[in-house]
Motif scaffolding. Structure first.
Motif, PDB file in Angstrom:
ATOM      1  N   VAL A  65     -13.076  16.327 -17.548  1.00 29.73           N
ATOM      2  CA  VAL A  65     -13.200  16.801 -16.178  1.00 29.73           C
ATOM      3  C   VAL A  65     -13.349  15.603 -15.256  1.00 29.73           C
ATOM      4  O   VAL A  65     -14.176  14.725 -15.493  1.00 29.73           O
ATOM      5  CB  VAL A  65     -14.430  17.725 -16.035  1.00 29.73           C
ATOM      6  CG1 VAL A  65     -14.606  18.180 -14.592  1.00 29.73           C
ATOM      7  CG2 VAL A  65     -14.316  18.914 -16.967  1.00 29.73           C
ATOM      8  N   LEU A  86      -8.562  18.601 -14.541  1.00 29.96           N
ATOM      9  CA  LEU A  86      -8.942  18.805 -15.939  1.00 29.96           C
ATOM     10  C   LEU A  86      -7.815  18.298 -16.826  1.00 29.96           C
ATOM     11  O   LEU A  86      -6.640  18.496 -16.503  1.00 29.96           O
ATOM     12  CB  LEU A  86      -9.164  20.291 -16.220  1.00 29.96           C
ATOM     13  CG  LEU A  86     -10.224  20.968 -15.362  1.00 29.96           C
ATOM     14  CD1 LEU A  86      -9.585  21.992 -14.458  1.00 29.96           C
ATOM     15  CD2 LEU A  86     -11.256  21.620 -16.224  1.00 29.96           C
ATOM     16  N   PHE A 100     -13.116  26.594 -20.499  1.00 32.60           N
ATOM     17  CA  PHE A 100     -12.908  26.329 -19.079  1.00 32.60           C
ATOM     18  C   PHE A 100     -13.999  26.956 -18.229  1.00 32.60           C
ATOM     19  O   PHE A 100     -14.280  26.489 -17.123  1.00 32.60           O
ATOM     20  CB  PHE A 100     -11.527  26.806 -18.632  1.00 32.60           C
ATOM     21  CG  PHE A 100     -10.421  25.812 -18.895  1.00 32.60           C
ATOM     22  CD1 PHE A 100     -10.138  25.373 -20.182  1.00 32.60           C
ATOM     23  CD2 PHE A 100      -9.668  25.316 -17.872  1.00 32.60           C
ATOM     24  CE1 PHE A 100      -9.125  24.464 -20.437  1.00 32.60           C
ATOM     25  CE2 PHE A 100      -8.647  24.403 -18.102  1.00 32.60           C
ATOM     26  CZ  PHE A 100      -8.381  23.971 -19.393  1.00 32.60           C
ATOM     27  N   ASN A 121     -13.179  21.335 -25.337  1.00 37.31           N
ATOM     28  CA  ASN A 121     -13.441  21.196 -23.920  1.00 37.31           C
ATOM     29  C   ASN A 121     -12.541  20.145 -23.293  1.00 37.31           C
ATOM     30  O   ASN A 121     -12.372  19.058 -23.852  1.00 37.31           O
ATOM     31  CB  ASN A 121     -14.898  20.823 -23.675  1.00 37.31           C
ATOM     32  CG  ASN A 121     -15.840  21.950 -24.069  1.00 37.31           C
ATOM     33  OD1 ASN A 121     -15.469  23.108 -24.024  1.00 37.31           O
ATOM     34  ND2 ASN A 121     -17.039  21.595 -24.477  1.00 37.31           N
ATOM     35  N   PRO A 122     -11.961  20.445 -22.111  1.00 38.74           N
ATOM     36  CA  PRO A 122     -11.129  19.449 -21.435  1.00 38.74           C
ATOM     37  C   PRO A 122     -11.998  18.371 -20.801  1.00 38.74           C
ATOM     38  O   PRO A 122     -13.176  18.586 -20.526  1.00 38.74           O
ATOM     39  CB  PRO A 122     -10.427  20.276 -20.356  1.00 38.74           C
ATOM     40  CG  PRO A 122     -11.397  21.383 -20.046  1.00 38.74           C
ATOM     41  CD  PRO A 122     -12.063  21.698 -21.358  1.00 38.74           C
ATOM     42  N   VAL A 180     -16.663  24.845 -16.687  1.00 41.00           N
ATOM     43  CA  VAL A 180     -16.326  24.054 -15.509  1.00 41.00           C
ATOM     44  C   VAL A 180     -15.985  24.951 -14.314  1.00 41.00           C
ATOM     45  O   VAL A 180     -16.418  24.704 -13.194  1.00 41.00           O
ATOM     46  CB  VAL A 180     -15.124  23.130 -15.802  1.00 41.00           C
ATOM     47  CG1 VAL A 180     -14.738  22.325 -14.589  1.00 41.00           C
ATOM     48  CG2 VAL A 180     -15.424  22.227 -16.981  1.00 41.00           C
TER      49      VAL A 180
END
Length: 194
Positions: free
Chosen positions: A6, A17, A38, A3-4, A41
């Motif tokens: 945010v 991101l 992604f 997961n990036p 989000v």
């Protein structure tokens, strides 16, 4: 699933991101996009086209661009080489941030990505020579819907990191109309309660 990170911006639906990077003596690896991670989000957006632009000169300014309905485009923008100042302007009538803008610096070194949803004008200027930008869009290019606004319109008041004399513009971008005569085709949708 990687997961990036945010980071919200001053405009609720524009999101910064930063995908994680894993490095060692050889360099680094990053999963720059995954529909699964992604989606947590951005929702169930489906990107259909990847675009890439090279700008030889520092101060190259591209924008402010958007596609009108029925073919709007959301964008996920990142830098492959160099750096840019990336801007999104809210064009959604009824939005609490209508005609407001947000700008973020994106760098190849940092790997940041800016999500620009439907209903926004988008533009950027290069902060270095030989800059390459890549972006995903969720709608195909539709020339009949292609539109834009003047990058330096005082009605928008964007604080660009360059002066008008330093801006390197295409012929098309030099003649984009101002905001005062713009009739927006975009409408704000109130977010659903959580």
């Amino acid at each position: 699933m990687l997961n990036p990170s945010v980071e919200p911006t001053a405009i609720r639906d524009v999101i910064l991101l930063t995908p994680r990077r894993f490095g060692d003596e050889r360099g680094w690896f990053s999963e720059t996009y995954s529909a699964r991670s992604f989606a947590q989000v951005l929702g169930e957006i489906v990107f259909v086209q990847d675009n890439q632009a090279f700008s030889a000169q520092k101060g190259t300014l591209r924008g402010l661009h958007f596609q009108r309905p029925p073919n709007p485009q959301a964008k996920l923008v990142r830098v492959l080489r160099g750096s840019i100042f990336d801007v999104a302007v809210d064009l959604r009538v009824g939005s609490p941030t209508y005609a407001h803008w947000v700008g973020k610096t994106l760098t190849a070194e940092g790997g940041e990505q800016l999500f620009v949803p439907h209903g926004f004008a988008h533009g950027y200027c290069t902060l270095e020579t030989n800059t390459e930008v890549a972006y995903k869009v969720d709608g195909y290019y539709a020339p009949e819907c292609d539109a834009g606004l003047a990058w330096n319109d005082p009605a928008l008041g964007i604080t660009w990191p360059i002066t008008p004399a330093e801006a390197v513009l295409s012929d098309k971008d030099k003649i984009l109309p101002g905001f005062s005569d713009f009739v927006s085709p975009f409408r704000y949708q109130t977010p659903a309660p959580v």
